[in-house]
Motif scaffolding. Structure first.
Motif, mmCIF file in Angstrom:
data_model
loop_
_atom_site.group_PDB
_atom_site.id
_atom_site.type_symbol
_atom_site.label_atom_id
_atom_site.label_comp_id
_atom_site.label_asym_id
_atom_site.label_seq_id
_atom_site.Cartn_x
_atom_site.Cartn_y
_atom_site.Cartn_z
ATOM 1 N N VAL A 140 0.849 -1.183 0.000
ATOM 2 C CA VAL A 140 0.000 0.000 0.000
ATOM 3 C C VAL A 140 0.891 1.241 0.000
ATOM 4 C CG1 VAL A 140 -1.933 1.119 1.147
ATOM 5 C CG2 VAL A 140 -1.584 -1.340 1.429
ATOM 6 N N ALA A 141 0.641 2.149 -0.933
ATOM 7 C CA ALA A 141 1.471 3.350 -0.986
ATOM 8 C C ALA A 141 0.579 4.589 -0.925
ATOM 9 C CB ALA A 141 2.298 3.374 -2.257
ATOM 10 N N HIS A 142 1.113 5.652 -0.366
ATOM 11 C CA HIS A 142 0.377 6.898 -0.284
ATOM 12 C C HIS A 142 0.791 7.778 -1.462
ATOM 13 C CE1 HIS A 142 -2.142 9.686 1.759
ATOM 14 N NE2 HIS A 142 -1.193 10.620 1.796
ATOM 15 N N GLY A 146 -4.403 9.631 -2.618
ATOM 16 C CA GLY A 146 -4.595 8.942 -1.341
ATOM 17 C C GLY A 146 -3.942 7.572 -1.360
ATOM 18 N N TRP A 147 -4.438 6.663 -0.500
ATOM 19 C CA TRP A 147 -3.860 5.313 -0.389
ATOM 20 C C TRP A 147 -4.234 4.496 -1.606
ATOM 21 C CZ3 TRP A 147 -0.257 4.338 3.046
ATOM 22 C CH2 TRP A 147 -0.196 5.134 4.193
#
Lengths: 308, 248
Positions: A140-142, A146-147
């Motif tokens: 999961v990356a920001h 958003g996410w």
């Protein structure tokens, strides 16, 4: 991509090292704990497990899963039988004297190693994994929106590697259950506490010793069978597991099984992570340094009892 | 020193069960401790070994248990030579050992210590109940580790562990060492109870008073040799012989 995914990957590799190391080291720890024998040949039992697994899978042929399944059961049994034989013909005759058994197991190390070189040869041989599906790890990356879930992101692991970790956990639980809950485990613990009193209460100590030595070797062999699809079998492959097992057993506390497992996880994980980000040599240097520190500041190990 | 007439030991009255040492020589490595030691303990009898420190009392017990090899001689239980057996077969023939310093399996619980005693001769659950009835305190401590017990409780456990074998012969090595009087009395009562059930009891004890109050016969030891064996009755009347062997 940032550091996170690589850290996960390194931890996974470390977890595999830890799993295999825990099995090998618990074997060493069991032998030392119950018999007070420092088994220098332990790494060779590991190597024998891998070589026999290669031999069995080659002989059976067919789908890899069948040969591997047979090897997983037969190789540890064969190595265990060899160890029982070594116990009855060598260690028993030395009266399990702590110093003389060290020299004897050094001799055993070279005998096993050279016999393997003469019969199996100097080459490394692979064993095919019974299953080997590639699995991508989600991350999961920001980002701007958003996410977001990034999957797949290139790097991944295989189903077999996860199975190795699972199998090690199951076997370790089995060893713990045997020691804590069964009659034979009770006899082993009593023998570990006081050999003479075990004899004075009818425990056949020599048979317990042979069994423990065989079990210790079988655990090392089992660890090797699990790792051989990832690492290949080679007649010199016993060196590293021996060194790391001793490191783990000393850090965990000589003869303490829970301590051994905790130390194996610690050393395995840090070995994996440091190897990925820096170098495998640095990982070994740090582990050995840790042993030196433990020996100076906590000689009984993290979980060992003081003054037995 | 006034010479004291040494009473002849009582001849064996009933020939049945007994523990007999026939001229045993034994020691540690090349250091010989026991020299031509002979003893016999009848069933239903308490024989006490008296002697100074280093006379070989504890060594005698280890030799009986097969924990140190005999150089020569034999140990007979009910006529069977048990000195030729592997050490772990000796307790299985029916000898319970309560060693000096208790030597419990410290990391094991009370229950596990007793289970090891039960396993030696495959004694059943009824044996366990009987033994726990003798030592109700152990029932309260049943799941505790042996090392967490008080000294007296540990001695109870060591005794109970040996009784779990349903022994024909019982070896007690200084069972009251370091215990408070109430505990000593409890242990003494159990020993006497065991005598009533026909167990042959060999007792090593430093405190002469404690010995004389329970022993049937007393055997003196000096430098690994067996000396006089006499009825405890005579010693209770005349203490001077005791002084000769164990006096400082």
């Amino acid at each position: 991509m940032e550091l996170g995914p690589y850290l996960i990957l390194a931890s996974l590799e470390g977890a595999i090292t830890a799993a295999v190391l825990a099995l090998t080291a618990v074997g060493l720890s069991l032998v030392f704990g119950v018999m007070r024998v420092v088994n220098i040949a332990h790494g060779e039992f590991f190597m024998l497990g891998a070589v026999i697994a290669w031999w069995i899978t080659g002989m059976i042929g067919g789908p890899p899963a069948v040969g591997f399944g047979v090897a997983l059961i037969v190789a540890p049994l064969m190595v265990g039988a060899i160890a029982v034989l070594a116990d009855m013909t060598i260690l028993k005759r030395l009266d399990y004297d702590p110093e003389r058994t060290i020299v004897a197991t050094i001799g055993l190390l070279y005998i096993i190693q050279q016999l393997t070189l003469m019969s199996y040869g100097p080459d490394a041989h692979p064993v095919t994994a019974p299953f080997n599906t590639r699995l991508a790890i989600p991350w999961v990356a920001h980002g701007e929106g958003g996410w977001t879930l990034i999957w797949p992101w290139g790097l991944g692991t295989t189903s077999y590697k996860l199975a190795v970790i699972g199998a090690a956990v199951v076997v370790l639980l089995g060893v713990w259950l045997m020691m804590a809950r069964t009659k034979i485990g009770l006899l082993m613990r009593a023998t570990q506490q006081d050999r003479d009193m075990a004899l004075a209460f009818g425990i056949p100590v020599e048979r317990i010793y042979a069994l423990v030595f065989g079990m210790g070797a079988a655990l090392a062999a089992l660890a090797a069978v699990l790792i051989v699809p990832i690492q290949q079998a080679h007649y010199l492959m016993g060196g590293d597991p021996l060194l790391l097992s001793f490191i783990v057993v000393i850090i965990g506390g000589l003869g303490s099984l829970p301590g051994t497992v905790v130390a194996a996880v610690l050393i395995g994980l840090s070995d994996g992570i440091i190897s990925v980000f820096f170098s495998p040599t640095l990982a070994k240097i740090l582990a050995t340094l840790l042993v030196a520190l433990v020996l100076i500041f906590r000689p009984q190990g993290l979980f060992g009892a003081r003054g037995r | 020193m006034k010479s004291t007439p040494i009473a002849r030991c009582r001849p064996p009255i009933w020939g049945g069960m007994m523990l007999e040492l026939k001229a045993i020589n034994a020691g540690y490595g090349r250091a010989q401790v026991l020299r031509d030691l002979s003893l016999r303990v009848q069933s239903g009898e308490i024989l006490c070994l008296l002697g100074r420190n280093g006379a070989g009392k504890t060594t005698t017990m280890q030799a009986i248990m097969g924990l140190i090899p005999l150089m020569s001689g034999a140990v007979l239980l009910d006529g069977e030579d048990i000195s030729q057996l592997p050490a772990h077969e000796v307790p299985r023939r029916g000898i319970g050992y309560i060693p000096q310093g208790r030597r419990l399996f410290n990391g094991l619980t009370v229950a596990e210590n007793l289970e090891i005693g039960l396993m030696a001769r495959k004694s059943g659950h009824d044996t366990l109940e009987e033994v726990l009835d003798l030592f109700p305190r152990l029932r309260e401590r049943y799941r505790q580790r042996a090392q967490t017990l008080s000294g007296g409780e540990q001695q109870m456990l060591a005794t109970a562990r040996a009784l779990c074998l349903r022994p024909k012969a019982l070896l007690l090595d200084e069972p009251t060492e370091g215990l408070q009087p109430s505990m000593i009395e409890a242990i003494r009562q159990v020993i006497v109870k065991m005598r009533q059930t026909g167990v042959a009891i060999l007792l090593v004890e430093q405190r002469v008073d404690a010995v004389l109050s329970v022993a049937d016969r007393v055997a003196f030891m000096e430098n690994g040799r067996g000396e006089a064996v006499m009825d405890a009755e005579n010693l209770r009347r005349d203490h001077s012989i005791v002084e000769r062997y164990v006096g400082v």
